[in-house]
Design a protein around this motif. Structure first.
Motif, PDB file in Angstrom:
ATOM      1  N   ALA A  42     -40.793  14.865  10.314  1.00  0.00           N
ATOM      2  CA  ALA A  42     -40.698  13.409  10.301  1.00  0.00           C
ATOM      3  C   ALA A  42     -39.235  12.968  10.291  1.00  0.00           C
ATOM      4  N   GLY A  43     -38.425  13.612   9.431  1.00  0.00           N
ATOM      5  CA  GLY A  43     -37.000  13.293   9.384  1.00  0.00           C
ATOM      6  C   GLY A  43     -36.332  13.573  10.715  1.00  0.00           C
ATOM      7  N   SER A  44     -36.718  14.710  11.303  1.00  0.00           N
ATOM      8  CA  SER A  44     -36.185  15.128  12.590  1.00  0.00           C
ATOM      9  C   SER A  44     -36.460  14.087  13.667  1.00  0.00           C
ATOM     10  N   LEU A  45     -37.722  13.658  13.731  1.00  0.00           N
ATOM     11  CA  LEU A  45     -38.124  12.705  14.771  1.00  0.00           C
ATOM     12  C   LEU A  45     -37.404  11.373  14.589  1.00  0.00           C
ATOM     13  N   LEU A  46     -37.210  10.976  13.319  1.00  0.00           N
ATOM     14  CA  LEU A  46     -36.534   9.703  13.066  1.00  0.00           C
ATOM     15  C   LEU A  46     -35.110   9.733  13.616  1.00  0.00           C
ATOM     16  N   LEU A  47     -34.436  10.869  13.442  1.00  0.00           N
ATOM     17  CA  LEU A  47     -33.054  10.949  13.908  1.00  0.00           C
ATOM     18  C   LEU A  47     -32.980  11.209  15.406  1.00  0.00           C
ATOM     19  N   ALA A  48     -34.086  11.677  15.985  1.00  0.00           N
ATOM     20  CA  ALA A  48     -34.081  11.912  17.429  1.00  0.00           C
ATOM     21  C   ALA A  48     -33.800  10.605  18.169  1.00  0.00           C
ATOM     22  N   GLY A  49     -34.312   9.495  17.640  1.00  0.00           N
ATOM     23  CA  GLY A  49     -34.081   8.192  18.267  1.00  0.00           C
ATOM     24  C   GLY A  49     -32.602   7.889  18.454  1.00  0.00           C
ATOM     25  N   PRO A  50     -31.837   7.760  17.362  1.00  0.00           N
ATOM     26  CA  PRO A  50     -30.410   7.503  17.495  1.00  0.00           C
ATOM     27  C   PRO A  50     -29.680   8.549  18.346  1.00  0.00           C
ATOM     28  N   ALA A  51     -30.130   9.837  18.249  1.00  0.00           N
ATOM     29  CA  ALA A  51     -29.448  10.885  19.007  1.00  0.00           C
ATOM     30  C   ALA A  51     -29.624  10.660  20.499  1.00  0.00           C
ATOM     31  N   VAL A  52     -30.849  10.318  20.914  1.00  0.00           N
ATOM     32  CA  VAL A  52     -31.095  10.086  22.339  1.00  0.00           C
ATOM     33  C   VAL A  52     -30.381   8.801  22.784  1.00  0.00           C
ATOM     34  N   LEU A  53     -30.406   7.774  21.935  1.00  0.00           N
ATOM     35  CA  LEU A  53     -29.700   6.544  22.275  1.00  0.00           C
ATOM     36  C   LEU A  53     -28.212   6.811  22.472  1.00  0.00           C
ATOM     37  N   LYS A  54     -27.665   7.713  21.657  1.00  0.00           N
ATOM     38  CA  LYS A  54     -26.238   8.021  21.790  1.00  0.00           C
ATOM     39  C   LYS A  54     -25.955   8.776  23.079  1.00  0.00           C
ATOM     40  N   THR A  55     -26.747   9.837  23.305  1.00  0.00           N
ATOM     41  CA  THR A  55     -26.420  10.691  24.450  1.00  0.00           C
ATOM     42  C   THR A  55     -26.808  10.037  25.775  1.00  0.00           C
ATOM     43  N   ARG A  56     -27.900   9.238  25.790  1.00  0.00           N
ATOM     44  CA  ARG A  56     -28.340   8.647  27.055  1.00  0.00           C
ATOM     45  C   ARG A  56     -27.669   7.310  27.348  1.00  0.00           C
ATOM     46  N   PHE A  57     -27.529   6.479  26.289  1.00  0.00           N
ATOM     47  CA  PHE A  57     -27.052   5.119  26.521  1.00  0.00           C
ATOM     48  C   PHE A  57     -25.698   4.828  25.884  1.00  0.00           C
ATOM     49  N   GLY A  58     -25.144   5.810  25.187  1.00  0.00           N
ATOM     50  CA  GLY A  58     -23.843   5.588  24.573  1.00  0.00           C
ATOM     51  C   GLY A  58     -23.865   4.610  23.411  1.00  0.00           C
ATOM     52  N   VAL A  59     -25.012   4.509  22.713  1.00  0.00           N
ATOM     53  CA  VAL A  59     -25.091   3.623  21.554  1.00  0.00           C
ATOM     54  C   VAL A  59     -24.561   4.366  20.332  1.00  0.00           C
ATOM     55  N   ASP A  60     -23.626   3.730  19.636  1.00  0.00           N
ATOM     56  CA  ASP A  60     -23.000   4.348  18.478  1.00  0.00           C
ATOM     57  C   ASP A  60     -24.056   4.688  17.423  1.00  0.00           C
ATOM     58  N   GLU A  61     -24.069   5.958  16.982  1.00  0.00           N
ATOM     59  CA  GLU A  61     -25.125   6.399  16.065  1.00  0.00           C
ATOM     60  C   GLU A  61     -24.899   5.940  14.632  1.00  0.00           C
ATOM     61  N   VAL A  62     -23.661   5.598  14.286  1.00  0.00           N
ATOM     62  CA  VAL A  62     -23.395   5.181  12.906  1.00  0.00           C
ATOM     63  C   VAL A  62     -24.244   3.969  12.550  1.00  0.00           C
ATOM     64  N   VAL A  63     -24.188   2.964  13.416  1.00  0.00           N
ATOM     65  CA  VAL A  63     -24.882   1.712  13.103  1.00  0.00           C
ATOM     66  C   VAL A  63     -26.389   1.894  13.204  1.00  0.00           C
ATOM     67  N   THR A  64     -26.852   2.620  14.228  1.00  0.00           N
ATOM     68  CA  THR A  64     -28.305   2.770  14.374  1.00  0.00           C
ATOM     69  C   THR A  64     -28.890   3.545  13.186  1.00  0.00           C
ATOM     70  N   THR A  65     -28.213   4.624  12.763  1.00  0.00           N
ATOM     71  CA  THR A  65     -28.770   5.393  11.651  1.00  0.00           C
ATOM     72  C   THR A  65     -28.736   4.567  10.360  1.00  0.00           C
ATOM     73  N   LEU A  66     -27.651   3.813  10.176  1.00  0.00           N
ATOM     74  CA  LEU A  66     -27.551   2.974   8.976  1.00  0.00           C
ATOM     75  C   LEU A  66     -28.655   1.926   8.940  1.00  0.00           C
ATOM     76  N   LEU A  67     -28.870   1.261  10.079  1.00  0.00           N
ATOM     77  CA  LEU A  67     -29.857   0.182  10.109  1.00  0.00           C
ATOM     78  C   LEU A  67     -31.270   0.732   9.950  1.00  0.00           C
ATOM     79  N   LEU A  68     -31.503   1.945  10.470  1.00  0.00           N
ATOM     80  CA  LEU A  68     -32.839   2.534  10.332  1.00  0.00           C
ATOM     81  C   LEU A  68     -33.187   2.809   8.869  1.00  0.00           C
ATOM     82  N   ASN A  69     -32.158   3.031   8.030  1.00  0.00           N
ATOM     83  CA  ASN A  69     -32.431   3.205   6.598  1.00  0.00           C
ATOM     84  C   ASN A  69     -33.221   2.025   6.058  1.00  0.00           C
ATOM     85  N   PHE A  70     -32.812   0.818   6.441  1.00  0.00           N
ATOM     86  CA  PHE A  70     -33.469  -0.384   5.932  1.00  0.00           C
ATOM     87  C   PHE A  70     -34.866  -0.518   6.524  1.00  0.00           C
TER      88      PHE A  70
END
Lengths: 314, 349
Positions: free
Chosen positions: B125-153
């Protein structure tokens, strides 16, 4: 649908939008200033938390409201200075230094609050900024009671957007600041101090963030709560990207974002228990992520963002 | 004054850096202890005693260190590849949610298969949650810091929704908490009359596995290469995007496992206060450890000790418990400066 339309046209809705937007406006403006100079400031969440508490605490101890704002700004600038020292002359990882500053800002805030008010179970309150209708303009329907009947701190925040935009694009300092964020070596060759400009930008930006935090406790509410910021600082970082590092667009982005947030709050009341309230509360965060994804392709990062500069090194 | 890179870093200096940083942090925070009016030596003596002074104190510290080892490893693995996973808190909670859900009677498996299934599911489950930001970073260049932080909430709100809705314990007196996991899904205790559980062994095994991976395998080598210089790594034929995603999956799994271990080993059910910031604490652990897996174990015990000891200190001399958070934050900042002094020497002129 008719309900929603009626809502969006009401003055109360726009009053709420502006009230929700102001901390984001100031936080985004502050982050933008740091990033334009080439420094990512992940300390924003902690700096805004400290600002919220410091400003409130000063007023609670008897200072007047504007002194509270000044105290918040100074506290923010002090934490900003720490981040600046770590990331500019020392050139440490801006990510980790920023997390450190956030952890320090938040923990120091809570520690101080508990030191001063060890027994407070219900947060004590202060007399916050009162709305200050602008004579004449506040008579305009819808716009009047919303835009022109804000608190003085909200007007000040709007003024700061204009000021930051002016400084960035119309003054030599602003040009220098943008330059050290794009090409520090060229700026140095022009005789500018990269270290000085970057540190100055981070301190000033952090002061703005802290005032954004203080807006919560001095204008939007009248008390300080633990976990009050609730990720607002992180959302500002997303808003900076959304705004393409431009103050005007930052204001627009913050207003748009606050609009969705206000809408979400009202929808919650209209839809009622059909959907769990948490679904609505998730929206701002998901919306920020969505904004990042949409803007990522077009994002024109300052070229030297997150690149430490050491004289004579390539 | 200028910084001059050292040609080689002596091992003793590398080992002394965290010790020096911690000492400096304790010295700085003594000012806060003094502000509260307590005697500094007495306060710190209470802290040390509360953390390590008795069998109970020691086991409490180790119990508290267990999730911190795992989140610390999660941060260390990700940061090595310069993937900034700041979302361990969210991954931990999602792992805990899945563990509480599967362990609470949904799965009818014999005891010896139930525990591993629940733990693996939590890690996934933890793995899959982080897969989102990882794919967004590698495919679309979205900074993972903000996405991972916001997903916490987002995750925390999702957990709150589940605990007030479908997963609410009918016997929970109205509190938002999940039903307890089956006794067969619980991790065994390691020592009688303590809360220490087998999760600690799992965490130590995870540290060993991460060490083998980073130091002895191609995966670890590639992750280090990508972290050092992604462009050079790409030229060398390393699939940078895949290395990032893979690293993220491992990092997320470690954080998810931390949550599953807390539920099955310590609490037995899930509440919204399962983690007092273990996710963020993991970042401090990783930095104090200089991203080394063995160091992460030591650093996690230190951070846990500060928290457990501060409770005792707070009871003894009335310093607010938040002193622990301040000490940990200051330690992180001192450690950052210390790493600089390890890599460079100060020269005049």
């Amino acid at each position: 649908m008719a309900e929603i339309l009626e809502l969006v046209l009401s003055a109360a809705f726009w009053t709420a939008v502006l009230r929700i937007a102001m901390p984001y406006v100031l936080g985004t403006l502050g982050e933008l200033l740091c990033e334009r100079a080439g420094v990512l400031n992940l300390g924003i969440e902690g700096i805004m938390t400290l600002g919220a508490m410091a400003g409130w605490m000063a007023v609670y101890q008897g200072a007047d409201l504007w002194t509270g704002v000044a105290v918040a700004a100074l506290a923010g600038a002090a934490l900003g200075l720490l981040h600046a020292v770590l990331t500019v002359p020392l050139g440490l990882s801006q990510h980790v230094a920023g997390i450190g500053v956030t952890l320090l800002g938040t923990s120091l805030t809570y520690f101080t609050y508990r030191m001063v008010l060890p027994q407070a179970t219900t947060p004590p309150t202060i007399e916050p900024f009162r709305p200050w209708p602008i004579p004449g303009l506040s008579e305009i329907p819808v716009l009047g009671p919303s835009l022109f009947s804000q608190t003085p701190l909200a007007y000040a925040a709007l003024g700061l957007v204009a000021l930051v935009a002016y400084v960035l694009y119309r003054t030599p300092v602003g040009l220098g600041l943008r330059m050290v964020g794009e090409n520090p070596a060229a700026a140095e060759a022009q005789g500018l101090s990269v270290t000085g400009l970057r540190m100055g930008a981070v301190c000033a930006g952090s002061a703005l963030m802290a005032v954004g935090g203080a807006f919560l406790t001095l204008s939007a509410f009248n008390a300080f709560f633990f976990n009050m910021l609730n990720g607002r600082g992180w959302i500002c970082i997303a808003l900076v990207v959304f705004a393409s590092w431009r103050p005007g667009k930052a204001l627009l982005g913050a207003l748009l974002f606050a609009g969705f947030d206000a809408l979400q709050l009202r929808l919650q009341q209209i839809v009622g228990p059909a959907l769990p309230y948490q679904v609505f509360l998730m929206m701002p965060y998901l919306l920020s992520i969505l904004a990042l994804v949409v803007m990522a392709r077009r994002a024109a990062y300052p070229k030297a963002l997150m690149v430490p500069y050491r004289k004579g090194e390539r | 004054m200028r910084l001059e890179p050292r040609a080689s870093v002596p091992l003793t200096l590398g080992l002394l850096a965290p010790v020096g940083a911690v000492a400096a942090a304790l010295a700085i925070c003594a000012a806060l202890v003094a502000w509260s009016g307590a005697s500094i030596p007495r306060a710190y003596a209470l802290l040390a005693e509360g953390a390590l002074g008795s069998r109970l104190a020691l086991t409490e510290t180790l119990t508290r260190a267990t999730p911190l080892i795992l989140t610390g490893l999660a941060a260390a693995v990700a940061f090595r590849a310069r993937f900034w996973n700041i979302g361990a808190e969210g991954q931990l909670y999602l792992g805990a949610l899945v563990a509480a859900w599967l362990g609470g009677g949904l799965l009818d498996l014999p005891g010896w298969t139930l525990v591993p299934t629940v733990l693996i599911a939590g890690a996934l489950a933890g793995s899959l949650l982080l897969a989102g930001p990882a794919v967004l970073k590698t495919r679309f260049g979205v900074d993972e810091v903000v996405t991972t932080l916001l997903l916490n909430f987002v995750v925390l709100l999702f957990v709150s929704m589940m605990l007030e809705g479908p997963m609410k314990d009918p016997m929970g007196m109205g509190w938002p908490q999940s039903a307890p996991v089956l006794p067969e899904a619980e991790l065994p205790r390691l020592a009688e009359r303590t809360r220490l559980h087998a999760g600690l062994i799992l965490a130590l095994l995870a540290a060993a596995a991460v060490w083998v991976m980073t130091a002895r395998t191609v995966w670890g080598y590639e992750a280090r290469a990508v972290g050092g210089n992604p462009r050079a790594a790409a030229f060398a034929g390393i699939p940078v995007a895949w290395v990032m995603v893979r690293t993220a999956l491992i990092s997320g799994a470690l954080a998810g496992l931390a949550g599953a271990v807390e539920v099955t080993g310590l609490k037995g059910y899930l509440t919204l206060d399962l983690s007092p910031g273990f996710g963020y604490g993991g970042i401090v652990v990783a930095m104090l450890a200089q991203l080394h897996p063995a160091g992460a174990v030591a650093a996690a015990v230190f951070v846990a000790g500060i928290f457990v000891g501060s409770d005792a200190m707070s009871r003894g001399v009335a310093v607010p418990t938040y002193i622990a958070d301040v000490i940990v934050a200051v330690s992180l900042i001192c450690m950052l400066v210390a790493t600089l002094l390890v890599r460079f020497r100060l020269r005049k002129g």
